[in-house]
Design an enzyme around this catalytic site. Structure first.
Site, PDB file in Angstrom:
ATOM      1  CB  SER A 159     -34.372  38.875  10.568  1.00  0.00           C
ATOM      2  OG  SER A 159     -33.289  37.990  10.474  1.00  0.00           O
ATOM      3  CG  ASN A 160     -32.898  35.807   7.552  1.00  0.00           C
ATOM      4  OD1 ASN A 160     -31.693  35.738   7.362  1.00  0.00           O
ATOM      5  ND2 ASN A 160     -33.453  35.408   8.694  1.00  0.00           N
TER       6      ASN A 160
ATOM      7  CE1 TYR B  55     -32.996  31.954  16.604  1.00  0.00           C
ATOM      8  CE2 TYR B  55     -32.261  33.533  18.234  1.00  0.00           C
ATOM      9  CZ  TYR B  55     -32.400  33.150  16.922  1.00  0.00           C
ATOM     10  OH  TYR B  55     -31.917  33.963  15.921  1.00  0.00           O
TER      11      TYR B  55
ATOM     12  CG  HIS C  97     -36.692  34.679  12.796  1.00  0.00           C
ATOM     13  ND1 HIS C  97     -36.664  33.902  13.921  1.00  0.00           N
ATOM     14  CD2 HIS C  97     -35.431  34.620  12.297  1.00  0.00           C
ATOM     15  CE1 HIS C  97     -35.453  33.402  14.090  1.00  0.00           C
ATOM     16  NE2 HIS C  97     -34.696  33.819  13.107  1.00  0.00           N
TER      17      HIS C  97
ATOM     18  N   GLY D 187     -22.581  34.460  18.876  1.00  0.00           N
ATOM     19  CA  GLY D 187     -23.399  33.367  19.415  1.00  0.00           C
ATOM     20  C   GLY D 187     -22.712  32.509  20.450  1.00  0.00           C
TER      21      GLY D 187
ATOM     22  CD1 TRP E  34     -30.577  28.942  17.311  1.00  0.00           C
ATOM     23  CD2 TRP E  34     -28.739  29.446  16.121  1.00  0.00           C
ATOM     24  NE1 TRP E  34     -30.457  28.019  16.300  1.00  0.00           N
ATOM     25  CE2 TRP E  34     -29.340  28.308  15.561  1.00  0.00           C
ATOM     26  CE3 TRP E  34     -27.574  29.957  15.530  1.00  0.00           C
ATOM     27  CZ2 TRP E  34     -28.807  27.655  14.438  1.00  0.00           C
ATOM     28  CZ3 TRP E  34     -27.053  29.319  14.419  1.00  0.00           C
ATOM     29  CH2 TRP E  34     -27.663  28.179  13.888  1.00  0.00           C
TER      30      TRP E  34
ATOM     31  N   GLY F 232     -21.198  30.824  12.250  1.00  0.00           N
ATOM     32  CA  GLY F 232     -21.684  29.742  13.111  1.00  0.00           C
ATOM     33  C   GLY F 232     -20.572  28.880  13.689  1.00  0.00           C
TER      34      GLY F 232
ATOM     35  CD  GLN G 234     -25.063  30.917  24.383  1.00  0.00           C
ATOM     36  OE1 GLN G 234     -25.695  31.013  25.424  1.00  0.00           O
ATOM     37  NE2 GLN G 234     -25.134  31.836  23.417  1.00  0.00           N
TER      38      GLN G 234
ATOM     39  CB  SER H 294     -23.848  33.298  11.677  1.00  0.00           C
ATOM     40  OG  SER H 294     -24.830  32.485  12.291  1.00  0.00           O
TER      41      SER H 294
HETATM   42  N1  NAP Z   1     -31.974  36.060  12.013  1.00  0.00           N
HETATM   43  C1  NAP Z   1     -31.598  34.833  11.756  1.00  0.00           C
HETATM   44  O1  NAP Z   1     -32.145  34.140  10.882  1.00  0.00           O
HETATM   45  C2  NAP Z   1     -30.459  34.272  12.545  1.00  0.00           C
HETATM   46  C3  NAP Z   1     -29.858  33.059  12.165  1.00  0.00           C
HETATM   47  C4  NAP Z   1     -28.786  32.599  12.938  1.00  0.00           C
HETATM   48  C5  NAP Z   1     -28.347  33.328  14.037  1.00  0.00           C
HETATM   49  N2  NAP Z   1     -28.982  34.478  14.383  1.00  0.00           N
HETATM   50  C6  NAP Z   1     -28.536  35.299  15.543  1.00  0.00           C
HETATM   51  O2  NAP Z   1     -27.137  35.417  15.507  1.00  0.00           O
HETATM   52  C7  NAP Z   1     -26.594  34.941  16.730  1.00  0.00           C
HETATM   53  C8  NAP Z   1     -25.237  34.379  16.497  1.00  0.00           C
HETATM   54  O3  NAP Z   1     -25.292  33.262  15.616  1.00  0.00           O
HETATM   55  P1  NAP Z   1     -24.225  32.108  15.754  1.00  0.00           P
HETATM   56  O4  NAP Z   1     -24.349  31.453  17.066  1.00  0.00           O
HETATM   57  O5  NAP Z   1     -24.293  31.276  14.539  1.00  0.00           O
HETATM   58  O6  NAP Z   1     -22.877  33.036  15.771  1.00  0.00           O
HETATM   59  P2  NAP Z   1     -21.337  32.850  15.587  1.00  0.00           P
HETATM   60  O7  NAP Z   1     -20.737  33.792  16.567  1.00  0.00           O
HETATM   61  O8  NAP Z   1     -21.000  32.971  14.137  1.00  0.00           O
HETATM   62  O9  NAP Z   1     -21.011  31.336  16.018  1.00  0.00           O
HETATM   63  C9  NAP Z   1     -21.065  30.934  17.343  1.00  0.00           C
HETATM   64  C10 NAP Z   1     -20.589  29.491  17.424  1.00  0.00           C
HETATM   65  O10 NAP Z   1     -19.170  29.461  17.228  1.00  0.00           O
HETATM   66  C11 NAP Z   1     -18.608  28.669  18.247  1.00  0.00           C
HETATM   67  N3  NAP Z   1     -17.208  28.983  18.547  1.00  0.00           N
HETATM   68  C12 NAP Z   1     -16.191  28.087  18.513  1.00  0.00           C
HETATM   69  N4  NAP Z   1     -15.047  28.672  18.860  1.00  0.00           N
HETATM   70  C13 NAP Z   1     -15.314  29.937  19.171  1.00  0.00           C
HETATM   71  C14 NAP Z   1     -14.535  31.035  19.609  1.00  0.00           C
HETATM   72  N5  NAP Z   1     -13.213  30.922  19.785  1.00  0.00           N
HETATM   73  N6  NAP Z   1     -15.130  32.206  19.823  1.00  0.00           N
HETATM   74  C15 NAP Z   1     -16.457  32.330  19.619  1.00  0.00           C
HETATM   75  N7  NAP Z   1     -17.276  31.328  19.203  1.00  0.00           N
HETATM   76  C16 NAP Z   1     -16.706  30.137  18.967  1.00  0.00           C
HETATM   77  C17 NAP Z   1     -19.491  28.930  19.443  1.00  0.00           C
HETATM   78  O11 NAP Z   1     -19.299  27.897  20.400  1.00  0.00           O
HETATM   79  P3  NAP Z   1     -18.979  28.257  21.949  1.00  0.00           P
HETATM   80  O12 NAP Z   1     -20.270  28.607  22.573  1.00  0.00           O
HETATM   81  O13 NAP Z   1     -18.374  26.979  22.455  1.00  0.00           O
HETATM   82  O14 NAP Z   1     -17.993  29.380  21.978  1.00  0.00           O
HETATM   83  C18 NAP Z   1     -20.858  28.890  18.797  1.00  0.00           C
HETATM   84  O15 NAP Z   1     -21.313  27.545  18.641  1.00  0.00           O
HETATM   85  C19 NAP Z   1     -27.653  33.945  17.233  1.00  0.00           C
HETATM   86  O16 NAP Z   1     -27.551  33.699  18.619  1.00  0.00           O
HETATM   87  C20 NAP Z   1     -28.906  34.674  16.878  1.00  0.00           C
HETATM   88  O17 NAP Z   1     -29.171  35.687  17.831  1.00  0.00           O
HETATM   89  C21 NAP Z   1     -30.013  34.965  13.654  1.00  0.00           C
END
Ligand code: NAP
Length: 301
Positions: free
Chosen positions: A161-162, A58, A131, A265, A27, A217, A267, A213
């Site tokens: 999903s969802n 995305y 999705h 999520g 994402w 997130g 990066q 997430s």
């Molecule tokens: N199906 C759907 O509707 C749906 C919706 C949302 C997401 N998704 C999927 O789920 C994946 C993950 O979602 P998400 O990005 O919201 O996941 P998440 O792992 O809950 O959150 C990631 C966010 O947390 C931040 N973060 C801050 N400190 C961190 C730390 N110490 N360790 C790890 N992360 C930290 C990350 O920033 P940094 O990069 O700076 O670490 C990033 O912005 C998406 O990429 C996508 O594939 C699906």
């Protein structure tokens, strides 16, 4: 040694594909350069992650260039280093069109999937997911799209999903090709999937839950909107287990008996490495219920 609820085993995606308990989400895959993106993907694979989750939408936020941009970025990574593709169980999603908002008609899903493959420079994906549910499309029509994509060798397996558990069950009953996963939001800050039947349906039918997430997130790290008690419990366990708060939060997701895959999520490779320590965290039943109660902000009866 006290019991440990955390399951660090490989998960089964359908009959033939094994994936790790932690997956890499695209994402926010809007890195500065293709070389940076390739390093990130290779680093994730080296950490034992093999499921990569993308979607055609995305790129619309997180500094992306628009619809399709994160699939295109992954395609450029595969062209830069073709060996990476073979190490990945590749998943993507379609069915959201900004403005409509959802379309799961057979014609739309088939074309959306074809576009996704082209953007990612791949011949097929292991997993194609709807999705979000389009409630104005009959499951038979979604099943028709699945069969066509499967029979042409473009998609090995399918997911949703969802979806509500009832929507998933309806599609499961009508699909003629493997429907192997569902992707709900699930984390210590968002417990609905373990209470609305989503994870129970996974146990009942053997489909694999892919939790999106798992750090809410990033709110599990910032604390924004979360009960202070939840952060305190996570930090106390993190200190005991000698891992980060993020690793404990992901371990909680891996502790549910549905054998959840956590799609993280971040990066940032350092964050990713810290998170993979989740598989070595020891969570007792008492730990898990302390997290649930702190998340709810009320004692269980
Ligand atoms: N199906 C759907 O509707 C749906 C919706 C949302 C997401 N998704 C999927 O789920 C994946 C993950 O979602 P998400 O990005 O919201 O996941 P998440 O792992 O809950 O959150 C990631 C966010 O947390 C931040 N973060 C801050 N400190 C961190 C730390 N110490 N360790 C790890 N992360 C930290 C990350 O920033 P940094 O990069 O700076 O670490 C990033 O912005 C998406 O990429 C996508 O594939 C699906």
């Amino acid at each position: 040694m006290s019991e440990n609820l955390v399951s660090a085993t490989q998960r089964q995606l359908g009959a033939t594909v094994e994936v790790g308990p932690i997956a890499f989400g695209c994402w926010r895959f809007t890195g500065a350069s293709d070389a940076d993106n390739a390093r990130l993907v290779a680093g994730a694979l080296d950490l034992g992650i093999n499921l990569v989750d993308n979607a055609d939408v995305y790129g619309l936020d997180w500094g992306g260039a628009g619809f399709g941009a994160c699939e295109e970025a992954l395609g450029r990574v595969f062209r830069l280093d073709p060996s990476l593709r073979d190490r990945i169980a590749l998943a993507t999603k379609g069915g959201i069109i900004p403005g409509v908002p959802y379309n799961s008609s057979a014609k739309y899903l088939i074309e959306a999937c074809e576009h996704s493959l082209r953007r990612m420079s791949v011949e097929h994906v292991e997993l194609y997911q709807v999705h979000r549910p389009d409630v104005f499309t009959h499951p038979d029509e979604v099943a028709t799209a699945f069969s066509s994509l499967h029979d042409r060798g473009l998609v090995l397996m399918f997911g949703v999903s969802n979806y509500t558990p009832a929507q998933t069950r309806a599609l499961l009953a009508r699909a003629h090709v493997p429907l192997v996963s569902t992707q709900p939001e699930f984390s210590c800050a968002e417990l609905t999937a373990m209470r609305d039947g989503t994870l129970d349906l996974c146990i009942e039918t053997g489909i694999t839950p892919l939790a999106w997430s798992p750090l809410a997130g990033g709110r599990v790290i910032s604390g924004e909107g979360l009960n202070a008690a939840l952060i305190a419990v996570l930090d106390e366990i993190a200190e005991r287990e000698k891992v980060s708060r993020a690793a404990v939060a992901v371990a909680f997701v891996l502790a549910h008996p549905a054998d959840v895959v956590a799609i993280v999520g971040t990066q940032d490779l350092q964050h990713l490495a810290e998170i993979t320590m989740a598989t070595s965290v020891h969570l007792t039943r008492a730990d898990a219920y302390r997290i649930v109660e702190a998340s709810d902000g009320v004692k269980l009866p």
